[in-house]
Enzyme design. Structure first.
Site, PDB file in Angstrom:
ATOM      1  N   HIS A 298       4.793  41.657  44.355  1.00 47.80           N
ATOM      2  CA  HIS A 298       6.241  41.807  44.292  1.00 47.80           C
ATOM      3  C   HIS A 298       6.702  42.595  45.501  1.00 47.80           C
ATOM      4  CE1 HIS A 298      10.250  43.003  42.779  1.00 47.80           C
ATOM      5  NE2 HIS A 298      10.161  41.958  42.009  1.00 47.80           N
TER       6      HIS A 298
ATOM      7  N   GLU B 193       7.509  37.122  36.840  1.00 49.56           N
ATOM      8  CA  GLU B 193       7.616  35.669  36.818  1.00 49.56           C
ATOM      9  C   GLU B 193       6.436  35.008  36.119  1.00 49.56           C
ATOM     10  OE1 GLU B 193       8.361  37.425  39.561  1.00 49.56           O
ATOM     11  OE2 GLU B 193      10.502  36.987  39.812  1.00 49.56           O
TER      12      GLU B 193
END
Length: 366
Positions: free
Chosen positions: A256, A311
């Site tokens: 991320h 996600e």
């Protein structure tokens, strides 16, 4: 020649003070107005957390009922918006349709400054835009919103054509809460820039949707699904993932831009997804892929601190509740509009136009 401190991508640059959320990537913390986001996702509903972000506190029973009534009363789309949606060709992607549908909601009463009534109305209508388009693509008449269902349950009902199970509502509610707000990300910044010009709420949210449409911001959950389905079996996980890394490619759902430790949203969604999909072979495969992926990332990229992100388990939740891949990013937008609009309201409360500088590197005429 005047030069300014250069920060490519605005890394490390603060452009506003906010009490909406804390995103601490080094320590893996996500806070909404003084509350742990993971606890809100597990113990509260979409409307309760929206109230927290918009009004500054979790609602009383009466305040919650009033907000729910307002949202239910604002779900229907105006006739002209439905007509515009129906004219868009079938091969236009869902995020572009959502952007057009939101833009079509513009009205004289949406002028600056933005108001809570405008925010509530827009948040209530965005799921209806997505569901209307989805129904047309499926060759059926769009369903009218149900007044007896909460925000998330009504969204699933309009998409699927039947009342969803409580387990599916709870799982999707958790996801929608965890994606309502996430600091000064690309789409939120886009919305605040537009708001800072004293443009209207609809323009600000349309700009935010345009930023979220980009694959570097909002496209990862569907790509996670594609990756896991391409792997197919547990035995194929390691050779498939290793080949990707050998070719210098990214593993979707890992790492991320902000979090250098475990994404707290992924931690909460892992719990929700495991409860929902304990006997689901696809979820079992996804869990195995996560374990193998983390092992290989540690081998190929030691010290990079690459962990599973939100996600990865968002894909598991949305697949479990039966959402098609092309609905993943629009569903993200259905939740993130809460944070976008909260930022627009915050910007308007103490506005100064956002006007950064750039350093000219071209020539100067003699």
């Amino acid at each position: 020649m005047t030069t300014h401190t250069l920060a490519i991508g605005l890394d490390g640059i603060a452009v506003a003070e906010t009490d909406l959320s804390l995103v601490d990537g080094q320590n893996g913390l996500l806070v909404y107005r003084g509350h742990w986001a993971r606890d809100l996702a597990i113990h509260h509903t979409f409307e309760e957390v929206a109230h927290l972000l918009w009004y500054g506190h979790l609602p009383s029973a009466q305040e919650l009922a009033e907000l729910q009534d307002k949202m239910r009363a604002n779900r229907e789309l105006p006739a002209h918006v439905k007509g515009i949606l129906d004219l868009i060709p079938a091969d236009v992607d869902m995020m572009s349709v959502l952007r057009t549908g939101v833009s079509a909601l513009a009205a004289p009463d949406h002028a600056w400054p933005p108001s809570l009534d405008q925010v509530i109305s827009l948040t209530a209508k965005m799921p209806t835009i997505v569901a209307h388009r989805f129904a047309r693509l499926a060759g059926r008449e769009p369903l009218n919103p149900r007044q007896d269902l909460n925000h998330t349950a009504n969204y699933l009902y309009m998409l699927k054509g039947q009342e969803p199970s409580p387990a599916h509502v709870r799982a999707l509610d958790a996801y929608l809460i965890l994606t309502q707000e996430h600091g000064m990300n690309a789409s939120t910044f886009s919305g605040r820039v537009v708001a800072s010009t004293q443009s209207d709420l609809i323009s600000s949210i349309t700009a935010a949707i345009g930023a979220l449409k980009g694959p570097l911001h909002g496209g990862a959950p569907s790509e996670v699904t594609e990756m896991i389905e391409a792997i197919g079996t547990k035995e194929n996980a390691e050779p498939w993932l290793r080949a990707k890394l050998e070719n210098g490619e990214r593993l979707m759902g890992f790492g991320h831009r902000v979090y250098k430790t475990i994404d707290p949203r992924a931690t909460a969604l892992r719990v929700v997804a495991s409860q929902l999909s304990a006997d689901d072979p696809w979820f079992d495969l996804a869990t195995h892929v996560e374990q193998v992926g983390l092992k290989l990332l540690d081998e190929y990229k030691p010290g990079r601190k690459l962990h599973t992100n939100v996600e990865f388990f968002a894909a598991a939740v949305m697949r479990a509740v039966g959402l098609d891949d092309f609905l993943f990013t629009p569903t993200f937008a259905v939740s993130r509009v809460v944070g976008w609009s909260a930022h627009v309201l915050e910007q308007a409360s103490n506005n100064r136009i956002i006007r950064p500088q750039s350093n000219y590197i071209g020539s100067i005429p003699e």
